[in-house]
Design an enzyme around this catalytic site. Structure first.
Site, mmCIF file in Angstrom:
data_model
loop_
_atom_site.group_PDB
_atom_site.id
_atom_site.type_symbol
_atom_site.label_atom_id
_atom_site.label_comp_id
_atom_site.label_asym_id
_atom_site.label_seq_id
_atom_site.Cartn_x
_atom_site.Cartn_y
_atom_site.Cartn_z
ATOM 1 N N ARG A 11 0.858 -1.181 0.000
ATOM 2 C CA ARG A 11 0.000 0.000 0.000
ATOM 3 C C ARG A 11 0.900 1.239 0.000
ATOM 4 N NH1 ARG A 11 -1.962 0.999 4.399
ATOM 5 N NH2 ARG A 11 -1.383 -0.774 5.699
ATOM 6 N N TYR A 18 -1.335 -3.595 -6.730
ATOM 7 C CA TYR A 18 -1.043 -4.397 -5.541
ATOM 8 C C TYR A 18 -2.050 -4.202 -4.402
ATOM 9 C CZ TYR A 18 2.003 -7.335 -2.741
ATOM 10 O OH TYR A 18 2.522 -8.387 -2.022
ATOM 11 N N LYS A 49 -9.409 -2.021 1.756
ATOM 12 C CA LYS A 49 -9.096 -0.825 2.550
ATOM 13 C C LYS A 49 -9.899 0.391 2.075
ATOM 14 C CE LYS A 49 -6.012 -3.128 4.823
ATOM 15 N NZ LYS A 49 -6.292 -3.545 6.206
ATOM 16 N N HIS A 66 -10.802 -1.632 11.650
ATOM 17 C CA HIS A 66 -9.672 -2.480 11.238
ATOM 18 C C HIS A 66 -9.477 -3.548 12.314
ATOM 19 C CE1 HIS A 66 -5.134 -2.568 9.951
ATOM 20 N NE2 HIS A 66 -5.827 -3.452 9.288
ATOM 21 N N SER A 107 -1.150 -3.125 11.200
ATOM 22 C CA SER A 107 -0.679 -4.156 10.272
ATOM 23 C C SER A 107 0.584 -4.811 10.835
ATOM 24 C CB SER A 107 -0.348 -3.529 8.916
ATOM 25 O OG SER A 107 -1.379 -2.655 8.528
ATOM 26 N N CYS A 142 0.953 -6.889 13.325
ATOM 27 C CA CYS A 142 1.034 -7.051 14.789
ATOM 28 C C CYS A 142 0.282 -8.305 15.226
ATOM 29 C CB CYS A 142 0.471 -5.842 15.507
ATOM 30 S SG CYS A 142 1.575 -4.426 15.467
ATOM 31 N N ASP A 185 -9.308 -9.103 9.412
ATOM 32 C CA ASP A 185 -8.811 -7.759 9.078
ATOM 33 C C ASP A 185 -9.836 -6.643 9.300
ATOM 34 O OD1 ASP A 185 -6.640 -6.153 8.161
ATOM 35 O OD2 ASP A 185 -7.598 -5.964 6.209
ATOM 36 N N ARG A 229 2.309 -11.970 -0.093
ATOM 37 C CA ARG A 229 0.961 -12.243 0.425
ATOM 38 C C ARG A 229 0.395 -13.559 -0.084
ATOM 39 N NH1 ARG A 229 -1.604 -8.227 3.850
ATOM 40 N NH2 ARG A 229 -0.194 -6.462 3.832
#
Ligand code: OXD
Ligand code: MN
Length: 595
Positions: free
Chosen positions: A70, A211, A220, A240, A262, A264, A287, A379
Site C-alpha cells: 500500500r 497491488y 481498505k 480495522h 498491520s 502485529c 482484518d 501475500r
C-alpha cells in the site's frame, strides 16, 4: 455478457468510464469458477502467473519491484475542506484531484480489456452489507476480488433496477500501443499512482498500482476508508479489526473484535489454537469488522470480506498452523519465492530454507544471498471458507454480538500484558492513544513509536477527531450493552531484549481472563491505568514462565506512564478544536491518578 443489467446508474457509469479510459473491450464478470479458471489460464499463457505443481489450483505472481505494498503517501481523502480530512490524512481538493486523475485516466485502458466486477462486502442481502462495483483493467484483480469478496451475477440481482452501489474505478495505468507486448505486472511509476477517496460522494478512484489494498478496492478503500465515513454519518462502525469466537469448556461463546496495526498478529490471533484445555477459537474475520446496533441493543459484527489477504513471511506451523492449512489449495501467492519442485517458500516457513529458489524478483536465490527470497510484504490470497477453524456462523447476515473489544500494538516496554478499561470512555481513550513500534526498540528505552489510534491511521476516511467522537457516541447509544474494552501488548521485552511472553496460542490465557471479567468471575487489581490481573487471576496452568517475566508483564511503572501521558498530550494537540473534551478529561484523570 451472460446476464442483463437494468440498473441505470451502473449502465451509465460503465459507459462513461469506457469513453474516458478507452478499453479495447468490456467484460462483465459473472463470478463463476469457469471464468476464474479462464482468466488464470490467460495469465499463465502470458507469463504473468506460474501454476504451483505442489498445490492444486494455486498460482504465483511476481509484482513489479516498484509496486509491492500500500502506498500511504499516495493515498488521498478528498473532502471539500482540508479540515474534514483531518491532520492524519493526505488531502487534495476534490476538483483538483479529479482534474489530475481524469487526465491520467484518458485512454489509460487502450490495448486492454475493462472488467466490470459487481461485488458485495458482507453476505449478499445482509442488513449490514454494501454493494460496490469495481471497473478494472487487471485480470489479477478480478481473480483476487473473486476470493476476497462475494462477486458476480448474484450481486447484480441484489442491486436490482434502482439499487445503489459504491463506484470503484481502477486502472493499472499502463495502456498498450498497437502491437506492444505486455509485461507480467503492468503499473505506473510512483509519481503517477493515486489511491483516492471522495467520501462525500462514496466514490473511489485508484490509478497506477496493481497491488493489494491499492487495487482490490473492496478492502481498505471501500470497507475501511469510505465505510468509516458512511458509518459515522449513519451510526454504525467500520473498523480495522479481526473477529473471533472463543468457546469455553462448557460451550459458552464469546465474540471478540480486536484492532492491531498491520503486522502485529491480527491473522495469528484470529486463527489461534488455544493452549488451555477445553477452550476453542473460531475465526470470523482477520482484518475488518462492520458493526451495527441490532434490535437486541447489542453491537453485531460481520466480516465484510470473504477471503484472507495475509502476510506470508513469518507464517508457519509454529506461528499460525491454521493459515498454513488454509493455503494448501485455491490460493494466489504474490511475491513469494518459487522452489525448484514447484512450491512457494518464504522466510520464517517451517524447516530449512531450500538450497535454491527463484526469488520474488525472478532471480536465482540460495541461502547465501543477502536479500530475502520472498518480499517482506509477500501475500497469500485465500478463501476464508478454507480455514479449518472458520466459524460456522461467519456468514450469518445479522452478524455476531460482540462481548469484548481489544486494542493493542507492538511495544517492548511501558504497556502491560493486559489492562481492562474502567469504562467505555476510558476504553476509547486507550483506543485513541494506541501506539506501535515502527522499528526494533532499543533495549531499555522507549522505541520509535507511531501513534496509531484504533489501528486506523491509514484507514480513517475523515477527521480522526470526529472519529473519536463517533466512538464516544456509540458508547452512549450502547449503554450497559456496550462491549468491555481491553488493551494488550504481546510484545513486551526484558531490559536485555528477550520476549517476556510466549504469545501465539498462549494468548488464550489472557482472553480467558477477559471472558471471566465479563462474567464477573475473575479478579483484578485497580491501578492508575486500569484494571490489571494479578498472577493468580490468570490461568497459568502448565505454562513454564519465569516469575520475573510475570512481574514485569503485570507492572505499571509510574515514571514511564507520566512520560507516556506527556507524549499523549502532544499527540492529541494536533487535532485542535475538533478534539472531544471527553478524551481530554480522560487524559487529565490519568495524570491525576498517576499523581
Ligand atoms: C494491511 C492489510 O496492510 O491488511 O493492514 O493488508
Ligand atoms: Mn489490515
Amino acid at each position: 455478457m451472460t446476464y442483463t443489467v437494468n440498473n441505470k446508474k451502473l449502465n451509465n457509469w460503465v459507459g462513461e468510464v469506457a469513453r474516458l479510459c478507452q478499453p479495447d473491450s468490456i467484460y462483465w464478470c459473472d463470478g463463476s469458477k469457469k471464468e476464474y479458471d479462464e482468466l488464470m489460464a490467460g495469465m499463465v499463457a502470458s507469463g504473468a502467473a506460474t501454476p504451483l505443481k505442489q498445490r492444486p489450483d494455486c498460482y504465483l505472481f511476481r509484482s513489479d519491484p516498484s509496486d509491492v505494498a500500500r502506498t500511504e503517501e499516495r493515498t488521498y481523502i478528498a473532502t471539500p475542506t482540508r479540515d474534514e480530512a483531518g491532520p492524519t490524512n493526505n488531502w487534495i481538493d476534490p476538483n483538483e484531484l479529479k482534474t489530475t486523475m481524469t487526465a491520467l485516466y484518458k485512454g489509460c485502458m487502450k490495448g486492454r480489456r475493462m472488467y466490470v466486477i459487481p461485488f458485495s462486502m458482507g453476505p449478499i442481502r445482509s442488513p449490514i452489507a454494501k454493494i460496490g462495483v469495481q471497473l478494472t483493467d487487471s485480470p489479477y484483480v478480478v481473480c483476487s476480488m473473486r476470493i476476497m469478496t462475494r462477486m458476480g451475477e448474484a450481486v447484480i440481482g441484489a442491486l436490482g433496477v434502482d439499487g445503489d452501489f459504491i463506484p470503484c474505478l481502477h486502472s493499472v495505468g499502463a495502456p498498450l500501443a498497437e502491437g506492444q507486448k505486455d509485461v507480467p505486472w503492468p503499473c505506473a511509476p510512483m509519481e503517477k499512482k493515486y489511491v483516492s477517496h471522495f467520501p462525500q460522494e462514496n466514490l473511489i478512484w485508484s490509478f497506477g498500482s496493481g497491488y493489494g489494498g491499492n487495487a482490490l478496492l473492496g478492502k481498505k478503500c471501500l470497507a475501511l476508508r469510505i465505510a468509516s465515513a458512511m458509518a459515522s454519518r449513519e451510526g454504525w462502525m467500520a473498523e480495522h479489526m479481526l473477529i473471533l469466537r472463543l468457546k469455553n469448556p462448557a460451550g459458552k461463546q464469546y465474540h471478540i473484535a480486536a484492532a492491531f496495526p498491520s503486522a502485529c498478529g491480527k491473522t495469528n490471533l484470529a486463527m489461534m489454537v488455544p493452549t488451555i484445555p477445553g477452550w476453542k477459537c473460531e475465526t470470523i474475520g482477520e482484518d475488518i469488522a462492520w458493526m451495527k446496533i441490532a434490535p437486541d441493543g447489542r453491537l453485531h459484527a460481520i466480516n465484510p470480506e470473504s477471503g484472507f489477504f495475509g502476510v506470508a513471511p513469518g507464517t508457519s506451523y509454529a506461528s499460525n498452523p491454521m493459515a498454513m492449512e488454509s493455503v494448501k489449495k485455491n490460493t494466489i501467492f504474490t511475491n513469494c519465492a518459487l522452489t525448484d519442485d514447484g512450491d512457494v517458500w518464504w522466510e520464517g516457513m517451517d524447516g530449512a530454507p531450500p538450497a535454491h529458489a527463484i526469488d520474488w524478483k525472478d532471480g536465482h536465490w540460495t541461502p547465501a544471498n543477502k536479500t530475502p527470497a520472498a518480499h517482506p510484504n509477500a501475500r497469500f490470497t485465500v478463501p476464508a471458507s478454507q480455514c479449518p477453524v472458520i466459524c460456522s456462523d461467519w456468514e450469518k447476515p445479522e452478524g455476531v454480538p460482540i462481548d469484548i473489544f481489544i486494542f493493542g500494538g507492538r511495544r517492548s516496554n511501558v504497556v502491560p500484558l493486559v489492562t481492562e478499561a474502567f469504562d467505555w470512555d476510558h476504553g476509547v481513550f486507550w483506543g485513541a492513544t494506541a501506539a506501535s513500534e515502527t522499528t526494533a526498540a532499543i533495549v531499555g528505552e522507549i522505541g520509535v513509536l507511531r501513534r496509531d489510534p484504533f489501528a486506523m491511521t491509514p484507514f480513517c476516511g475523515y477527521n480522526m477527531a470526529d472519529y473519536f467522537r463517533h466512538w464516544l457516541e456509540m458508547g452512549d447509544r450502547l449503554g450497559n450493552k456496550a462491549p468491555r474494552i481491553f488493551y494488550v501488548d504481546w510484545f513486551r521485552k526484558s531490559p536485555d531484549g528477550r520476549w517476556l511472553w510466549p504469545g501465539f496460542g498462549e494468548n488464550s490465557r489472557v482472553l480467558k481472563w477477559m471472558c471471566e471479567r465479563v462474567e464477573g468471575r475473575a479478579g483484578a487489581k485497580t491501578t492508575p491505568i486500569g484494571y490489571l490481573p494479578t498472577e493468580s487471576d490468570l490461568d497459568l496452568t502448565g505454562l513454564n514462565i519465569p516469575e520475573e517475566n510475570l512481574k514485569q508483564l503485570l507492572e505499571v511503572d509510574i515514571d514511564e506512564w507520566r512520560a507516556e501521558a506527556r507524549s499523549i498530550e502532544e499527540f492529541f494537540a494536533q487535532f485542535g478544536a475538533r478534539f472531544p473534551e471527553r478524551l481530554t478529561r480522560q487524559l487529565r484523570n490519568l495524570e491525576k491518578r498517576l499523581g
